[in-house]
Design a protein around this motif. Structure first.
Motif, short mmCIF file in Angstrom:
data_model
loop_
_atom_site.label_atom_id
_atom_site.label_comp_id
_atom_site.label_asym_id
_atom_site.label_seq_id
_atom_site.Cartn_x
_atom_site.Cartn_y
_atom_site.Cartn_z
N ARG A 156 4.53 3.45 16.64
CA ARG A 156 5.72 2.62 16.56
C ARG A 156 6.10 2.09 17.95
O ARG A 156 6.38 0.91 18.12
CB ARG A 156 6.87 3.44 15.99
N VAL A 157 6.06 2.98 18.92
CA VAL A 157 6.44 2.59 20.28
C VAL A 157 5.44 1.59 20.85
O VAL A 157 5.82 0.58 21.45
CB VAL A 157 6.58 3.83 21.18
N VAL A 158 4.15 1.85 20.63
CA VAL A 158 3.12 0.94 21.15
C VAL A 158 3.27 -0.43 20.51
O VAL A 158 3.28 -1.46 21.17
CB VAL A 158 1.71 1.50 20.83
N LEU A 159 3.41 -0.42 19.19
CA LEU A 159 3.40 -1.67 18.45
C LEU A 159 4.64 -2.51 18.71
O LEU A 159 4.57 -3.74 18.74
CB LEU A 159 3.28 -1.36 16.95
N ARG A 160 5.76 -1.86 18.93
CA ARG A 160 6.96 -2.68 19.17
C ARG A 160 6.84 -3.42 20.49
O ARG A 160 7.27 -4.56 20.61
CB ARG A 160 8.23 -1.83 19.10
N GLY A 161 6.17 -2.79 21.46
CA GLY A 161 5.90 -3.47 22.72
C GLY A 161 4.98 -4.67 22.51
O GLY A 161 5.17 -5.73 23.09
N GLU A 162 3.99 -4.49 21.64
CA GLU A 162 3.04 -5.57 21.38
C GLU A 162 3.70 -6.73 20.64
O GLU A 162 3.43 -7.89 20.92
CB GLU A 162 1.85 -5.04 20.58
N ILE A 163 4.56 -6.38 19.69
CA ILE A 163 5.27 -7.43 18.95
C ILE A 163 6.11 -8.26 19.92
O ILE A 163 6.10 -9.49 19.89
CB ILE A 163 6.16 -6.81 17.85
#
Ligand code: ADP
Ligand code: MG
Lengths: 311, 353
Positions: B169-176
């Motif tokens: 979740r943390v990784v992906l929110r940065g990517e989004i």
């Protein structure tokens, strides 16, 4: 941007596989899984009531009246016109009712599940279909004979109102089509029963995602809903086919041996007084087992395809 | 005129009012998140913008064009759903290219766009996988790519990460966020996770019972919550019921002690009751009596949270939390010990009901 989750997964699989290979190889002698013991009764059950009878059918298909080995029965079912006709009748009726029941059953299931019916109505329809799909055999046949048979209520009624004699005009329900209509009474609800949960499994998000991407209602059905449902539809139709192919009581009660179906022919060979030839009966049954097995594999294949999609 | 204008919309389902008088202007390229507890109307507002629900009242305007009554398939807003929204019967490529396919674009163009988007979501070469062969995080990336394929005016994301585990979740929110900024796309991000909202938004809209409680940049929302609800929902909070003693010199009374605030009390009369809040990290233990803003307390519990140490103390009726940064030479308070709490005037926030 990073691709950590992908990477992490790869690392994970690598680690797991390493762990797997690092385990000391155990001698196969100790590998017996005792959990199997728990299901042993079921295997015994299947052996006693499924495999042994099937095996006996296979063996006795190759036995003459005196018990000696022969190909006569097999040759008979492949060449005798009565038998070929019976297979043809059984196949036609199964195909007709599988397609007909499948089509109309799908439409009804669609109306019940996606037609915006109130919750109570849905439950009622599905329960009713459950009951109706088991409404076969003598009661169903009798219901038909009593309403649309030669002396049936509706037949008489039509004759009285229009002052005609439908029987002289060639109308008879004791035909393949008549029997198909009778079969529809249990085929159609069976389709509803099996398709309802499949239609329920269509997620709202799929329709909305399609709409969101500019798709029309037609494109949603064409590209998304129908392909997702197709294995279920085909699978259930195969089931309907098998259901009709194996039906005996309904047909027998409906027309006696008037319409020659494979099941009726088998009955006549095994219990008949005139046609008694158990070897031929077994060979006929063997043909049925083969056709039914193909159906079962087809159904299982379709089921597997769907379950992979709709988790 | 803002890029996306949500003008005073309301939405009722039979007797439930899901959204009420929602008014928001979103600038081009901005990422605004809707933050609030479950059932506060975030999804409904988003679905109104996407066109899946019709407004009971109000207008939605994109680039000056009123889209309030347009069907969803003519709006050109991209939507990423919570989970499981990929078409299971299509490959990754089929999913990403679906919008272009139903819009009758040539095959080569679709192919090129799919490749470009796979590159963008860092999943090159996975075009032929089926959704069930992907992890949850990968599925959501593909869902994002699919929503971006038609270059939508507005990107809508409805709790896109809530079905994933914390790390991804943390990784992906940065990517989004990175993708959104790279493309300069206007986006609305719905979440009930305050950390998510604070970390990736340009502005946060805090919602409560169908209404907007407060709109502002994350820094402002956290540090200057306007209402008790916002202060409570975003971060941990020590709230007090206080009495205004001197509305000119901004003096209040809590638990019989005078305290001062940097915020003005001009709007209140002396003797009025107001809610005040102090964030745990703004409280500290004093060595001796300070001139202002002192509270005596008893230590009840000490919790070690890694980078911070949270101390639970009691002052009269109230339980408070005090956060201190962890360091190896920190002398932790002992349970049962009596201490003095102190805080700056700026730490005392006046909340509106
Ligand atoms: N289709 C609907 N029919 C009736 N009530 C609904 C519907 N959709 C949402 N609601 C109600 O509207 C309110 C807001 O829901 P929602 O927008 O989903 O909240 P959130 O996304 O913030 O959790 C809730 O009380 C919910 O029960
Ligand atoms: Mg929601």
């Amino acid at each position: 941007m990073g691709n950590n989750p992908v990477l992490e997964e790869k690392i994970l699989t690598k680690r797991e596989s390493k762990k797997g290979s690092a385990q000391p190889a155990r001698s196969p002698r100790f590998d017996f899984n005792w959990a199997w013991l728990g299901v042993a009764p079921f295997f015994l059950f299947a052996l006693a009531f499924l495999f042994l009878p099937s095996f006996s059918i296979v063996v006795r298909s190759f036995q003459g009246v005196d018990g000696s080995f022969t190909f006569k029965n097999i040759i008979a079912i492949l060449t005798e016109s009565d038998i070929i006709n019976a297979y043809q009748a059984s196949l036609s009726i199964s195909v007709i009712t599988a397609i007909g029941g499948g089509f109309f059953g799908f439409l009804l299931a669609y109306a019940v599940i996606l037609g915006g019916m109130p919750r109570g109505m849905r439950t009622f329809m599905v329960t009713f279909s459950g009951v109706a799909s088991n409404f076969a055999g003598v009661p169903l046949a009798f219901a038909f004979i009593a309403t649309m048979g030669n002396a049936g209520l509706i037949t008489r009624w039509i004759e009285a109102i229009f002052e005609i004699n439908v029987r002289q005009m060639g109308f008879s329900i004791y035909t393949i089509w008549g029997l198909s209509i009778v079969y529809m009474y249990f085929q159609f609800p069976l389709m509803v029963l099996i398709m309802a949960p499949a239609l329920d499994g269509l997620r709202r998000e799929w329709r909305e995602a399609c709409e969101n991407l500019g798709g029309s209602a037609w494109q949603y059905w064409r590209y998304v809903a129908f392909p997702i449902l197709l294995p279920s539809i085909l699978g259930t139709m195969i089931l309907l086919f098998g259901n009709a192919f194996g039906a005996y009581a309904t047909a027998y009660a409906f027309s006696g041996s008037f319409i020659n179906l494979v099941t009726i022919l088998i009955g006549a060979q095994i219990q008949g007084d005139v046609l008694y030839n158990p070897g031929l009966g077994n060979a006929l049954a063997l043909g049925m087992i083969i056709i039914m097995s193909v159906c079962m594999f087809g159904y299982a294949y379709m089921q597997r395809k769907t379950s992979r999609w709709v988790r | 005129m803002a890029f996306l204008e949500i003008n005073n919309i309301s939405k009722s389902f039979a007797s439930t009012v899901a959204v009420q008088d929602f008014d928001l202007q979103v600038e081009r390229g901005e990422l605004v998140s809707f933050l609030g507890p479950s059932g506060c109307g975030k999804t409904t507002t988003l679905r109104l913008v996407a066109g899946f629900e019709t407004t009971t009242q109000g207008k939605i305007i994109v680039k000056g064009e009123d889209i309030t009554n347009k069907p969803p398939n003519q709006r050109n807003v991209g939507m990423v759903f919570q989970a499981y929204a990929l078409f299971p019967n299509m490959t990754v490529g089929g999913n990403i290219g679906f919008g272009m396919k139903v819009n009758k674009r040539p095959q080569e163009e679709i192919q090129a766009r799919v490749d470009e988007l796979l590159e963008l979501i860092a999943m090159p070469g996975l075009a032929n996988r089926y959704p069930h062969q992907l992890s949850g995080g990968q599925q959501q990336r593909v869902a994002l790519a699919r929503a971006l394929a038609l270059n939508p005016e507005v990107l809508l994301l409805d709790e896109p990460l809530s079905a994933l585990d914390a790390k991804i979740r943390v990784v992906l929110r940065g990517e989004i966020r990175a993708i959104q900024q790279k493309l300069g796309i206007t986006a609305i991000y719905v979440t009930h996770d305050q950390e998510e909202a604070l970390s990736l938004s340009d502005r946060v809209v805090v919602m409560h019972q169908g209404r907007i409680e407060q709109v502002g940049p994350p820094f402002e929302i956290y540090n200057f919550p306007k209402t008790e609800f916002v202060a409570n929902f975003v971060g941990t909070l020590n709230a007090y019921n206080a009495k205004v003693l001197d509305n000119q010199r901004n003096v209040l009374s809590i638990e019989g002690q005078d305290i001062q605030t940097a915020q003005t009390l001009g709007a209140y009369k002396n003797g009025d009751r107001v809610m005040i809040a102090i964030r745990p990290e703004r409280l500290s233990f004093a060595d001796g009596q300070k001139k202002v803003n002192n509270l005596a307390c008893t230590v009840e519990e000490v919790t070690f949270l890694g980078s911070i140490v949270r101390v639970q103390v009691r002052t009269g009726e109230k339980t408070l939390y005090v956060d201190t940064f962890n360091n190896p030479y920190l002398e932790l308070p002992r349970v049962g010990e009596t201490k003095q709490l102190t805080f700056s005037r700026e730490a005392v926030l006046i909340l509106h009901p």
